[in-house]
Motif scaffolding. Structure first.
Motif, short mmCIF file in Angstrom:
data_model
loop_
_atom_site.label_atom_id
_atom_site.label_comp_id
_atom_site.label_asym_id
_atom_site.label_seq_id
_atom_site.Cartn_x
_atom_site.Cartn_y
_atom_site.Cartn_z
N VAL A 13 12.27 14.01 3.54
CA VAL A 13 12.06 13.71 4.96
C VAL A 13 13.34 13.12 5.52
N ARG A 14 13.82 13.73 6.60
CA ARG A 14 15.08 13.29 7.21
C ARG A 14 14.89 12.79 8.65
N ARG A 15 13.66 12.87 9.16
CA ARG A 15 13.36 12.35 10.49
C ARG A 15 12.22 11.34 10.36
N PHE A 16 12.44 10.19 10.95
CA PHE A 16 11.52 9.07 10.77
C PHE A 16 11.04 8.51 12.10
N LYS A 17 9.82 7.99 12.09
CA LYS A 17 9.32 7.24 13.23
C LYS A 17 10.04 5.90 13.24
N LYS A 18 10.06 5.25 14.37
CA LYS A 18 10.74 3.96 14.50
C LYS A 18 9.95 2.83 13.86
N GLU A 19 8.72 3.09 13.49
CA GLU A 19 7.81 2.08 12.93
C GLU A 19 8.40 1.43 11.68
N ARG A 20 8.28 0.12 11.62
CA ARG A 20 8.79 -0.67 10.49
C ARG A 20 7.94 -0.42 9.24
N VAL A 21 8.57 -0.41 8.08
CA VAL A 21 7.85 -0.30 6.81
C VAL A 21 7.32 -1.69 6.46
N PRO A 22 6.00 -1.83 6.29
CA PRO A 22 5.46 -3.15 5.95
C PRO A 22 5.99 -3.64 4.60
N PRO A 23 6.25 -4.94 4.49
CA PRO A 23 6.79 -5.50 3.24
C PRO A 23 5.97 -5.17 2.00
N HIS A 24 4.64 -5.12 2.12
CA HIS A 24 3.83 -4.83 0.93
C HIS A 24 4.03 -3.39 0.44
N LEU A 25 4.30 -2.45 1.36
CA LEU A 25 4.59 -1.07 0.93
C LEU A 25 5.98 -0.97 0.33
N LEU A 26 6.94 -1.65 0.93
CA LEU A 26 8.29 -1.65 0.37
C LEU A 26 8.26 -2.23 -1.04
N LYS A 27 7.51 -3.30 -1.24
CA LYS A 27 7.41 -3.90 -2.57
C LYS A 27 6.86 -2.89 -3.58
N GLU A 28 5.85 -2.12 -3.19
CA GLU A 28 5.27 -1.10 -4.09
C GLU A 28 6.30 -0.03 -4.44
N VAL A 29 7.07 0.39 -3.46
CA VAL A 29 8.12 1.40 -3.70
C VAL A 29 9.17 0.85 -4.67
N LEU A 30 9.57 -0.40 -4.45
CA LEU A 30 10.55 -1.03 -5.35
C LEU A 30 9.99 -1.23 -6.75
N GLU A 31 8.71 -1.57 -6.84
CA GLU A 31 8.05 -1.70 -8.15
C GLU A 31 8.10 -0.37 -8.90
N ALA A 32 7.88 0.71 -8.19
CA ALA A 32 7.93 2.04 -8.83
C ALA A 32 9.31 2.29 -9.41
N GLY A 33 10.36 1.92 -8.68
CA GLY A 33 11.72 2.05 -9.20
C GLY A 33 11.92 1.21 -10.44
N ARG A 34 11.39 0.00 -10.42
CA ARG A 34 11.51 -0.92 -11.55
C ARG A 34 10.86 -0.38 -12.81
N TRP A 35 9.79 0.38 -12.66
CA TRP A 35 9.04 0.89 -13.82
C TRP A 35 9.54 2.24 -14.33
#
Length: 178
Positions: A13-35
């Motif tokens: 995906v190269r086009r994004f809505k202006k909506e902010r990514v909630p911190p709890h979702l960002l944390k889940e994405v980062l956790e996936a990278g960590r694992w």
């Protein structure tokens, strides 16, 4: 979302809505990278979340094919300690793929901007304060998707060989492909 469904339905995906990514979702994405798996469980990666608009724009402009990062709500740079692993590219790529799949499974959109070995890697490393001895494997643009890209894949029979490159002998028996 089932992991096989996530793998088959994820798109860049190269086009994004202006909506902010909630911190709890960002944390889940980062956790996936960590694992992600890594050579000898070295876990050589560090993740730099890029939220500053000016920095995001400068990083985007430095890349050759990642200008869309400037419009994403945030970026995640994946840096890898090249002294901690014998396979920095593979380890960083595994963490990046986990990030991409998790983002998709959580309803976010993402696109991987390759940096490792690029003409702009050193410039972006300097912008992000990545120390000597570390590689900048990738930068992931992340946010809510504002597009639904289509994709097509080669037929699996075109991609799989048995025992030797080019050999189709026994393909039906080993993988049910005829």
């Amino acid at each position: 979302m089932d992991v096989l469904e996530a793998i088959k339905t994820r798109r860049s995906v190269r086009r994004f809505k202006k909506e902010r990514v909630p911190p709890h979702l960002l944390k889940e994405v980062l956790e996936a990278g960590r694992w992600a798996p890594s050579s000898r469980n070295s876990q050589p990666w560090r993740f730099i979340v890029i939220v500053d608009e000016d920095l995001k724009r400068r990083v985007a402009n430095a890349t050759t094919a990642g200008k869309f990062l400037a419009e994403a709500p945030l970026g995640i740079a994946v840096a890898v300690d090249t002294r901690a692993t014998r396979h920095p590219a593979e380890d960083g790529a595994a963490a990046t793929m986990n990030i991409l799949l998790a983002a998709h499974a959580l309803g976010l959109g993402a696109c991987w901007i390759g940096s490792y070995g690029s003409s702009y890697e050193e410039e972006v490393k300097e912008m992000l304060g990545v120390p000597e001895g570390w590689a900048l494997l990738s930068i992931v643009a992340l946010g809510y998707p504002d597009e639904r890209p289509a994709s097509r894949r080669l037929d699996l029979r075109e991609l799989v060989y048995v025992n030797k490159f080019g050999s189709k002998e026994g393909l039906k028996e080993v993988a049910e492909l005829d």
